[in-house]
Write an enzyme that holds these catalytic residues in place. Structure first.
Site, PDB file in Angstrom:
ATOM      1  N   SER A 180      -1.787 -11.405  -7.974  1.00 47.92           N
ATOM      2  CA  SER A 180      -1.870 -10.597  -9.175  1.00 47.92           C
ATOM      3  C   SER A 180      -2.147 -11.369 -10.449  1.00 47.92           C
ATOM      4  O   SER A 180      -1.486 -11.180 -11.465  1.00 47.92           O
ATOM      5  CB  SER A 180      -0.582  -9.815  -9.339  1.00 47.92           C
ATOM      6  OG  SER A 180      -0.868  -8.523  -9.031  1.00 47.92           O
TER       7      SER A 180
ATOM      8  N   ASP B  50       1.861  -4.189  -9.446  1.00 46.77           N
ATOM      9  CA  ASP B  50       1.703  -5.546  -9.988  1.00 46.77           C
ATOM     10  C   ASP B  50       2.071  -5.590 -11.466  1.00 46.77           C
ATOM     11  O   ASP B  50       2.679  -6.549 -11.941  1.00 46.77           O
ATOM     12  CB  ASP B  50       0.259  -6.016  -9.812  1.00 46.77           C
ATOM     13  CG  ASP B  50      -0.195  -5.900  -8.369  1.00 46.77           C
ATOM     14  OD1 ASP B  50       0.671  -5.803  -7.490  1.00 46.77           O
ATOM     15  OD2 ASP B  50      -1.413  -5.894  -8.138  1.00 46.77           O
TER      16      ASP B  50
ATOM     17  N   HIS C  20       0.830  -1.207   0.000  1.00 49.23           N
ATOM     18  CA  HIS C  20       0.000   0.000   0.000  1.00 49.23           C
ATOM     19  C   HIS C  20       0.867   1.261   0.000  1.00 49.23           C
ATOM     20  O   HIS C  20       0.504   2.292   0.572  1.00 49.23           O
ATOM     21  CB  HIS C  20      -0.993  -0.006   1.173  1.00 49.23           C
ATOM     22  CG  HIS C  20      -2.104  -0.998   0.967  1.00 49.23           C
ATOM     23  ND1 HIS C  20      -3.219  -0.706   0.222  1.00 49.23           N
ATOM     24  CD2 HIS C  20      -2.246  -2.275   1.363  1.00 49.23           C
ATOM     25  CE1 HIS C  20      -4.009  -1.773   0.196  1.00 49.23           C
ATOM     26  NE2 HIS C  20      -3.446  -2.747   0.871  1.00 49.23           N
TER      27      HIS C  20
ATOM     28  N   ALA D  65      -5.918 -14.875  -5.171  1.00 48.10           N
ATOM     29  CA  ALA D  65      -4.992 -15.230  -4.096  1.00 48.10           C
ATOM     30  C   ALA D  65      -4.066 -14.079  -3.730  1.00 48.10           C
ATOM     31  O   ALA D  65      -3.115 -14.254  -2.974  1.00 48.10           O
ATOM     32  CB  ALA D  65      -4.170 -16.449  -4.505  1.00 48.10           C
TER      33      ALA D  65
ATOM     34  N   GLU E 212      -6.581  -1.534 -16.001  1.00 46.11           N
ATOM     35  CA  GLU E 212      -7.138  -1.989 -14.724  1.00 46.11           C
ATOM     36  C   GLU E 212      -7.922  -0.865 -14.040  1.00 46.11           C
ATOM     37  O   GLU E 212      -9.006  -1.084 -13.504  1.00 46.11           O
ATOM     38  CB  GLU E 212      -5.990  -2.487 -13.834  1.00 46.11           C
ATOM     39  CG  GLU E 212      -6.494  -3.105 -12.557  1.00 46.11           C
ATOM     40  CD  GLU E 212      -5.560  -4.155 -11.982  1.00 46.11           C
ATOM     41  OE1 GLU E 212      -4.835  -4.818 -12.750  1.00 46.11           O
ATOM     42  OE2 GLU E 212      -5.564  -4.301 -10.767  1.00 46.11           O
TER      43      GLU E 212
HETATM   44  C1  GLA Z   1      -2.774  -4.619  -4.882  1.00 45.07           C
HETATM   45  C2  GLA Z   1      -2.652  -3.525  -5.919  1.00 45.07           C
HETATM   46  C3  GLA Z   1      -1.265  -2.908  -5.909  1.00 45.07           C
HETATM   47  C4  GLA Z   1      -0.849  -2.510  -4.502  1.00 45.07           C
HETATM   48  C5  GLA Z   1      -1.129  -3.635  -3.516  1.00 45.07           C
HETATM   49  C6  GLA Z   1      -0.889  -3.218  -2.097  1.00 45.07           C
HETATM   50  O1  GLA Z   1      -1.936  -5.695  -5.212  1.00 45.07           O
HETATM   51  O2  GLA Z   1      -2.899  -4.041  -7.204  1.00 45.07           O
HETATM   52  O3  GLA Z   1      -1.247  -1.798  -6.773  1.00 45.07           O
HETATM   53  O4  GLA Z   1      -1.477  -1.325  -4.094  1.00 45.07           O
HETATM   54  O5  GLA Z   1      -2.448  -4.122  -3.610  1.00 45.07           O
HETATM   55  O6  GLA Z   1       0.457  -2.950  -1.897  1.00 45.07           O
END
Ligand code: GLA
Length: 412
Positions: free
Chosen positions: A141, A192, A49, A138, A180
């Site tokens: 990503s 991701d 985050h 999960a 996205e």
């Molecule tokens: C998800 C989002 C990322 C990132 C994470 C938390 O994976 O796709 O962009 O914000 O949460 O770190």
């Protein structure tokens, strides 16, 4: 419970993934594809985050990949099939793709083509057959793996010339993120997609989400007698629900009240927290629908997490990877208590892994379900997995699945 009861999520070889995607393409569209492209799911060592706050992240590519068999079309249409719903062919004209116009998994695919076109690149229609061994929901990503496989495939099919170097791949990342955010409607932060496209095998990717600069950090755990266990809690997480967006909004409001562009700019945490507690600031936060104490905790997570990424970077550079463990555990506490994005299953996973001798562990990804990681001594992998599975069983939870993360190759 012994190790035999543990469910391991094996990755396919490239050859197997490509063969599966080709076979699905041929049976669906009656011809061979022009090629098969693939992109990995991701793990994240630390930096959660922080991406949408302009901060630092340290993800790596998993050996688990999504495979896209593709062929260009001349009529501007996109036809799609997925192994998860074999026999169902979806179709849409690229010209009809727009924010709000597409639902479900195809949004990640057609959104990527749309975003490339929005960036001024010449892409047209295509047929695509998708199959994947990235566990879905999960927190690893699967969505960025899907976007990345299609982006690198379109790059080749339409001769965009972006896949060959990091600068080009950064543009593909931007398109995937846009797909996205704008077409799939998930306000994610870009980590991701960078992990899917800009990582290197054997390395973790230090990504500065403010400058978008990257540094490849050698990440060979086996050489240090270590392993990274990924625990898929099977508590399915969703990024298109409101919690992720709410965290992001809170951070944006906090930055505004603190007078900075993003929380990355906060260098003096206690000063910032004091500022947020002033009557003026509290009034502004309340007017924006935010609770001052909650905002302070969210800010504390982001600022301390960015500092933890820097500390982990130093330890990796010094070859002291075992010492990363306590920082992972500290990150978990921060995500659980300050950012409040953990859940019972993730806490059980981390606590059980540490009780079983892991050097540290934490939830990864967006949270509210998904996966955790545990840094373990290589010889302890089976035992820690067995004890985590036993911990889940004792709590009456669905059995978790496991994989051992080895930093793998980016989209190709
Ligand atoms: C998800 C989002 C990322 C990132 C994470 C938390 O994976 O796709 O962009 O914000 O949460 O770190």
């Amino acid at each position: 419970m012994n190790a035999l009861d543990v469910d391991w999520l094996d990755a396919w070889s490239f050859e197997e993934g490509a063969a599966r995607a080709s076979a699905l393409f041929e049976v669906t569209f009656g011809e061979a594809p022009a090629g098969v492209w693939s992109a990995p799911g991701r793990g994240n060592l630390i930096g959660e985050h922080t991406d949408y706050n302009g901060g630092l992240v340290l993800p790596f590519a998993l050996p688990h990949r999504t495979y896209a068999a593709m062929r260009a079309r001349t009529d501007g249409h996109i036809r799609l099939v997925s192994a998860q719903e074999a026999g169902v062919v979806r179709e849409i004209a690229l010209a009809d793709v727009a924010p709000g116009a597409v639902d479900g998994w195809i949004a990640y695919v057609v959104g990527t083509a749309w975003a490339l076109a929005q960036e001024g690149l010449t892409v047209g229609g295509f047929d695509v057959a998708i199959t994947s061994c990235v566990p879905y929901g999960a927190g690893l990503s699967s969505s960025a793996a899907l976007e990345g496989s299609v982006a690198i495939g379109l790059d080749a099919l339409y001769g965009l010339g972006l896949g060959g170097d990091d600068a080009g791949r950064q543009r593909l990342v931007a398109a995937c993120s846009r797909a996205e955010n704008e077409i799939a409607g998930a306000p994610t932060g870009g980590m991701d997609q960078a992990a899917a496209l800009r990582t290197q095998a054997g390395h973790a990717l230090l990504l500065d989400c403010r400058s978008l600069e990257v540094r490849q950090i050698p990440f060979d755990l086996a050489a240090e007698g270590l392993a990274l266990l990924v625990i898929d809690t099977r508590a399915e997480h969703q990024l298109v629900d409101g919690q992720y967006a709410a965290r992001r909004t809170t951070c944006e409001v906090a930055a505004e009240v603190l007078g900075v562009g993003t929380l990355r700019e906060v260098t003096d945490l206690s000063g910032a927290l004091a500022m947020l507690a002033m009557p003026d600031a509290l009034a502004r936060l309340t007017a924006a629908g935010q609770d001052g104490q909650v905002v302070a905790r969210r800010v504390r997570h982001v600022v301390t997490e960015i500092a933890r990424v820097e500390e982990v970077e130093r330890l990796l550079d010094a070859g002291r990877t075992a010492e990363v463990g306590p920082l992972l555990t500290a990150a978990h506490a921060s995500l659980r208590d300050d950012y409040e994005v953990s859940c019972h299953e993730l806490d059980v996973a981390v606590d059980a892994a540490i009780a079983a001798g892991a050097l540290g562990g934490r939830m990864i990804g967006g949270g509210f379900g998904g996966s955790a990681i545990a840094l373990v001594r290589a010889e302890d992998v089976e035992q820690v997995a067995g004890e985590v599975a036993a911990g889940f069983s004792a709590e009456g939870l669905t059995p978790p699945s496991f994989l051992v993360a080895v930093a793998s190759a980016p989209a190709s």
